[in-house]
Design a protein around this motif. Structure first.
Motif, PDB file in Angstrom:
ATOM      1  N   VAL A 239       3.969  -5.126   2.202  1.00  0.00           N
ATOM      2  CA  VAL A 239       5.321  -4.576   2.310  1.00  0.00           C
ATOM      3  C   VAL A 239       5.689  -4.072   0.914  1.00  0.00           C
ATOM      4  O   VAL A 239       5.649  -4.833  -0.054  1.00  0.00           O
ATOM      5  CB  VAL A 239       6.342  -5.627   2.798  1.00  0.00           C
ATOM      6  N   ALA A 240       5.976  -2.774   0.815  1.00  0.00           N
ATOM      7  CA  ALA A 240       6.280  -2.176  -0.480  1.00  0.00           C
ATOM      8  C   ALA A 240       7.714  -1.670  -0.488  1.00  0.00           C
ATOM      9  O   ALA A 240       8.198  -1.120   0.508  1.00  0.00           O
ATOM     10  CB  ALA A 240       5.327  -1.010  -0.770  1.00  0.00           C
ATOM     11  N   ASP A 241       8.395  -1.852  -1.622  1.00  0.00           N
ATOM     12  CA  ASP A 241       9.756  -1.325  -1.713  1.00  0.00           C
ATOM     13  C   ASP A 241       9.716   0.173  -2.014  1.00  0.00           C
ATOM     14  O   ASP A 241       8.646   0.764  -2.175  1.00  0.00           O
ATOM     15  CB  ASP A 241      10.583  -2.128  -2.725  1.00  0.00           C
ATOM     16  N   LEU A 242      10.876   0.791  -2.077  1.00  0.00           N
ATOM     17  CA  LEU A 242      10.939   2.250  -2.215  1.00  0.00           C
ATOM     18  C   LEU A 242      10.273   2.762  -3.489  1.00  0.00           C
ATOM     19  O   LEU A 242       9.872   3.924  -3.555  1.00  0.00           O
ATOM     20  CB  LEU A 242      12.395   2.720  -2.185  1.00  0.00           C
TER      21      LEU A 242
ATOM     22  N   LEU B  79      15.454  -0.939   2.048  1.00  0.00           N
ATOM     23  CA  LEU B  79      14.405  -0.214   2.768  1.00  0.00           C
ATOM     24  C   LEU B  79      13.016  -0.454   2.203  1.00  0.00           C
ATOM     25  O   LEU B  79      12.814  -0.474   0.994  1.00  0.00           O
ATOM     26  CB  LEU B  79      14.731   1.274   2.737  1.00  0.00           C
ATOM     27  N   ALA B  80      12.046  -0.606   3.090  1.00  0.00           N
ATOM     28  CA  ALA B  80      10.677  -0.857   2.662  1.00  0.00           C
ATOM     29  C   ALA B  80       9.688  -0.222   3.638  1.00  0.00           C
ATOM     30  O   ALA B  80      10.028   0.083   4.783  1.00  0.00           O
ATOM     31  CB  ALA B  80      10.427  -2.363   2.593  1.00  0.00           C
TER      32      ALA B  80
ATOM     33  N   LEU C 268      -5.725   7.377  -1.438  1.00  0.00           N
ATOM     34  CA  LEU C 268      -4.358   7.781  -1.803  1.00  0.00           C
ATOM     35  C   LEU C 268      -3.691   6.721  -2.667  1.00  0.00           C
ATOM     36  O   LEU C 268      -2.974   7.040  -3.626  1.00  0.00           O
ATOM     37  CB  LEU C 268      -3.521   8.049  -0.548  1.00  0.00           C
ATOM     38  N   ALA C 269      -3.940   5.444  -2.351  1.00  0.00           N
ATOM     39  CA  ALA C 269      -3.379   4.368  -3.178  1.00  0.00           C
ATOM     40  C   ALA C 269      -3.917   4.481  -4.604  1.00  0.00           C
ATOM     41  O   ALA C 269      -3.176   4.315  -5.581  1.00  0.00           O
ATOM     42  CB  ALA C 269      -3.722   3.007  -2.568  1.00  0.00           C
ATOM     43  N   GLU C 270      -5.208   4.782  -4.710  1.00  0.00           N
ATOM     44  CA  GLU C 270      -5.809   4.941  -6.045  1.00  0.00           C
ATOM     45  C   GLU C 270      -5.137   6.095  -6.795  1.00  0.00           C
ATOM     46  O   GLU C 270      -4.843   6.002  -7.987  1.00  0.00           O
ATOM     47  CB  GLU C 270      -7.311   5.210  -5.885  1.00  0.00           C
ATOM     48  N   LEU C 271      -4.904   7.187  -6.080  1.00  0.00           N
ATOM     49  CA  LEU C 271      -4.257   8.349  -6.688  1.00  0.00           C
ATOM     50  C   LEU C 271      -2.841   8.014  -7.144  1.00  0.00           C
ATOM     51  O   LEU C 271      -2.417   8.388  -8.237  1.00  0.00           O
ATOM     52  CB  LEU C 271      -4.220   9.482  -5.652  1.00  0.00           C
ATOM     53  N   TRP C 272      -2.103   7.292  -6.299  1.00  0.00           N
ATOM     54  CA  TRP C 272      -0.689   7.036  -6.584  1.00  0.00           C
ATOM     55  C   TRP C 272      -0.480   5.868  -7.541  1.00  0.00           C
ATOM     56  O   TRP C 272       0.447   5.874  -8.341  1.00  0.00           O
ATOM     57  CB  TRP C 272       0.068   6.771  -5.278  1.00  0.00           C
ATOM     58  N   PHE C 273      -1.333   4.826  -7.402  1.00  0.00           N
ATOM     59  CA  PHE C 273      -1.076   3.595  -8.157  1.00  0.00           C
ATOM     60  C   PHE C 273      -2.230   3.184  -9.073  1.00  0.00           C
ATOM     61  O   PHE C 273      -2.115   2.205  -9.793  1.00  0.00           O
ATOM     62  CB  PHE C 273      -0.799   2.428  -7.188  1.00  0.00           C
ATOM     63  N   GLY C 274      -3.356   3.888  -8.996  1.00  0.00           N
ATOM     64  CA  GLY C 274      -4.536   3.473  -9.750  1.00  0.00           C
ATOM     65  C   GLY C 274      -4.503   3.987 -11.180  1.00  0.00           C
ATOM     66  O   GLY C 274      -3.505   4.536 -11.647  1.00  0.00           O
ATOM     67  N   GLY C 275      -5.606   3.817 -11.868  1.00  0.00           N
ATOM     68  CA  GLY C 275      -5.659   4.179 -13.285  1.00  0.00           C
ATOM     69  C   GLY C 275      -6.496   5.416 -13.530  1.00  0.00           C
ATOM     70  O   GLY C 275      -7.277   5.463 -14.482  1.00  0.00           O
ATOM     71  N   LEU C 276      -6.338   6.434 -12.694  1.00  0.00           N
ATOM     72  CA  LEU C 276      -7.201   7.605 -12.823  1.00  0.00           C
ATOM     73  C   LEU C 276      -6.793   8.539 -13.950  1.00  0.00           C
ATOM     74  O   LEU C 276      -7.554   9.427 -14.314  1.00  0.00           O
ATOM     75  CB  LEU C 276      -7.214   8.385 -11.504  1.00  0.00           C
TER      76      LEU C 276
ATOM     77  N   ALA D 108       2.685   3.046   1.301  1.00  0.00           N
ATOM     78  CA  ALA D 108       3.177   4.169   0.506  1.00  0.00           C
ATOM     79  C   ALA D 108       3.306   5.446   1.334  1.00  0.00           C
ATOM     80  O   ALA D 108       4.130   6.309   1.055  1.00  0.00           O
ATOM     81  CB  ALA D 108       2.258   4.403  -0.690  1.00  0.00           C
ATOM     82  N   LEU D 109       2.473   5.548   2.373  1.00  0.00           N
ATOM     83  CA  LEU D 109       2.559   6.711   3.269  1.00  0.00           C
ATOM     84  C   LEU D 109       3.920   6.721   3.972  1.00  0.00           C
ATOM     85  O   LEU D 109       4.548   7.772   4.134  1.00  0.00           O
ATOM     86  CB  LEU D 109       1.431   6.604   4.293  1.00  0.00           C
ATOM     87  N   VAL D 110       4.359   5.555   4.398  1.00  0.00           N
ATOM     88  CA  VAL D 110       5.685   5.440   5.029  1.00  0.00           C
ATOM     89  C   VAL D 110       6.766   5.829   4.015  1.00  0.00           C
ATOM     90  O   VAL D 110       7.692   6.597   4.319  1.00  0.00           O
ATOM     91  CB  VAL D 110       5.930   3.997   5.530  1.00  0.00           C
TER      92      VAL D 110
END
Lengths: 422, 422
Positions: free
Chosen positions: A115-118, A99-100, A222-230, A403-405
């Protein structure tokens, strides 16, 4: 997508409608999500570990894990944990194949598909530069669907099958409709159906995907929040330089959407009330000073030269070319003025600059910082300097969309069947 | 008081320290609050009604009600409900005499004290106009304490006894300290202790009160939320015109405080980067165009003439005096420009104007509305016109401060002993 200050868990379409009596089914769906998210958060976990964490019995967790493995969300490895009480358990992980989520950023002069994996890892990336300005929306969606279809071929090579797609669009998006995208010349354009139909036409072997749509700056934030360096920062202002200037506000880890869905429109904050007329109808918007076209023009470059032009601008600035430096100083000053007002209103932990601003930060940062140092109220903005930071290269709108998906699927795995089985 | 986006329920000082083992006591305190708030929300309730609403047994509710009546939070009337299942019950209400909250707004040119009963009703109001600019904080607190002491005499006439006090101050307040109040000339001034000591010296018969402090615009915004006429609107921008221009943001019914506690400082958003120097150190702040002094000066009135001057300005504007009208149009235009930027960033349900702007709205509103109509992104701000509204006359910072005390007491009644028994 509308509504105040909501998180990004929007309504999720259920594939199997819930019966009114299906209380037990509702509880099970909830628990499936609980178990799945527990494994995702831990990275690796045993059934016993998950049971302890979520407060369910070991037997209940085993049954839920069984269903999650069958439907492709979890995998088991032969590895066992030692050093824990009781029998060593088999290690569970979120599936890295199968799933992706598919994220498609349709911007003014490029389309980017992720395309991002789970686990949220970016596994396929396809970017094409093309000019969508003034193009018929149907044409733009069919171009984007063609790029997505190619990306899905690469994903299939890695055994990744899409669960759904989300579109990132440079405009005001409410309830799946692009209300207004001045730089594309769109107004009241439904984004989801034409993309889904175009993709279905290209890939009749796939089940028609569930498609969401959202403002691109919101998804980049949201990508910054989830995957960034904050790090610890959970409240920040996000600015992204593209043909337009996009913005988003994240408060305590949640996107601020606003009463009408347009919160964060920093590109249309006026910086000079008698300034040039903007496409939005107002005068002197920040975009007219710090948008990509304005920046390139001020530097004596072709304002339609896109990514190539921006790279050339950075090259000239690095070489000390005076006109390039003046253009960047001017834009940085205007950015700093608008950011000062926003910081006075919002008092965020950080200000993050993405899009073309990320690469131009060495020249935009100092003049913007000087404005912030003077204009932010009472110098209470931390003395160690204004925390203007570059967006993480690993975080962009297309990855945010993918990532929203994934987030939706983690929240209700049952609703996210694969769309690769027509 | 610091921290992001928190509600107004700050830490509450407990009179009786909780024992580590006191789990049962913690549960009881929680349930006392639950029952008290259920009665407050209903207006009138029976024990059986409360039990149904909060999910406790009738016996448990009776015991909790007993304690709440003994400590003065609830009263019982002879009236009974009929038409309900079972025996008719005696009617419970929140006490309208006895416990009260004291709100003290210390502003640049006035002090306003409000004593509110447990239902939030304003029962005593005492306003004195005086000039606190540049005055020694100790003097200002002793003046404010003297006014509060007089208000408490009136409150005693109505059988109201204070539980605690909250101060509303025109500056950045974090953790009880005024970090910066440029219009008072204060920096790093502890607000709570000197007020509590001054009041204790004047009223040795009262137990020393618990005192909180908070920014005045924040409290005025909370008062608007709790007592104003906002209807469904839960997200709004609040602007208050005083000597300074204060601002606050309420999102989904909660105050946005920001990372450093200064969110909402709209008075120091720059409207002209080469404008006059502001006390905050920046140039061209909104306050320099739409603050009380700037407005009066532009209209040819004495900028230190305070409330009298503002009334005179309104009188002249109503009479069509050109200079007064020009001053108000100019200030309204600047207000509208700054508000447009704020609306583009936050997309609130409404913009509320308080302080002197409430009375001047007939003249400030049209020019501000014209700016909003042009500058708010894409005209998505609702077509029926910009929802600029006057603050409710029943909602001001002093009442917000009093209500803050009440809110704390409702959240943990045990911690709020009366301070009238030394």
């Amino acid at each position: 997508m509308n509504g105040n200050h909501t998180g990004s868990q929007g309504a999720r379409p259920a594939l199997t409608p819930l019966e009114p009596k299906a209380d037990r089914e509702t509880v099970r769906r909830h628990n499936l999500s609980l178990v799945l998210r527990a494994v995702r958060d831990e990275g690796e976990a045993t059934r016993a570990g998950v049971a302890g964490r979520v407060g369910l019995t070991r037997a209940a967790v085993s049954s839920l894990v069984e269903q999650l493995m069958e439907s492709g969300f979890l995998t088991e490895s032969g590895k066992t944990f030692s050093g824990q009480a009781g029998r060593p358990g088999t290690v569970l992980k979120v599936a890295r194949t199968g799933l992706a989520g598919v994220g498609v950023e349709i911007n003014v002069d490029y389309v980017s598909v992720c395309v991002a994996d789970l686990s949220g890892t970016d596994r396929v990336r396809l970017v094409e530069h093309l000019d969508n300005r003034g193009a018929d929306p149907a044409l733009v969606f069919s171009r984007a669907a063609a790029i997505a279809a190619r990306a899905l071929l690469s994903a299939a090579e890695q055994d990744l099958r899409p669960m759904g797609a989300a579109l990132a669009l440079p405009g005001l998006v409410t309830q799946g409709t692009v209300r207004e995208a001045p730089n594309l010349g769109w107004r009241d354009v439904d984004a989801r159906t034409p993309f889904a139909e175009a993709l279905a036409a290209l890939r009749p072997d796939l089940r028609r995907p569930q498609v969401r749509s959202e403002n691109e700056a919101n998804l980049a934030a949201l990508a910054e929040l989830w995957f960034g360096g904050l790090g610890e920062a959970r409240s920040f202002l996000y600015l992204t330089g593209e043909i337009g200037v996009g913005g988003a506000l994240v408060l305590d880890g949640e996107l601020l959407r606003g009463a009408n869905g347009f919160a964060g429109e920093i590109g249309h904050v006026s910086v000079a009330d008698d300034g040039p007329l903007c496409r939005c109808g107002a005068r002197g918007c920040l975009e007219q000073y710090a948008g990509q076209a304005a920046l390139l023009r001020a530097a004596g470059l072709d304002e339609r030269s896109g990514a190539h032009g921006v790279a050339e601008l950075a090259r000239r600035a690095a070489a000390g070319e005076p006109r390039a430096l003046a253009a960047l100083t001017g834009a940085g000053t205007m950015l700093g003025r608008v950011l000062s007002g926003a910081v006075n209103l919002f008092d965020p932990d950080a200000v993050v600059l993405g899009g073309i601003y990320r690469d131009l930060l060495p020249w935009l940062g100092p003049p913007a910082g000087a404005e912030l140092a003077t204009r932010v109220v009472s110098g209470l903005w931390p003395a160690e300097g204004v925390r203007l930071r570059a967006a993480s290269p690993a975080a962009d709108a297309a990855r945010g969309a993918a990532a929203l998906v994934l987030q939706d699927a983690l929240a209700d795995p049952v609703a996210y069947a694969r769309f690769d089985e027509a």
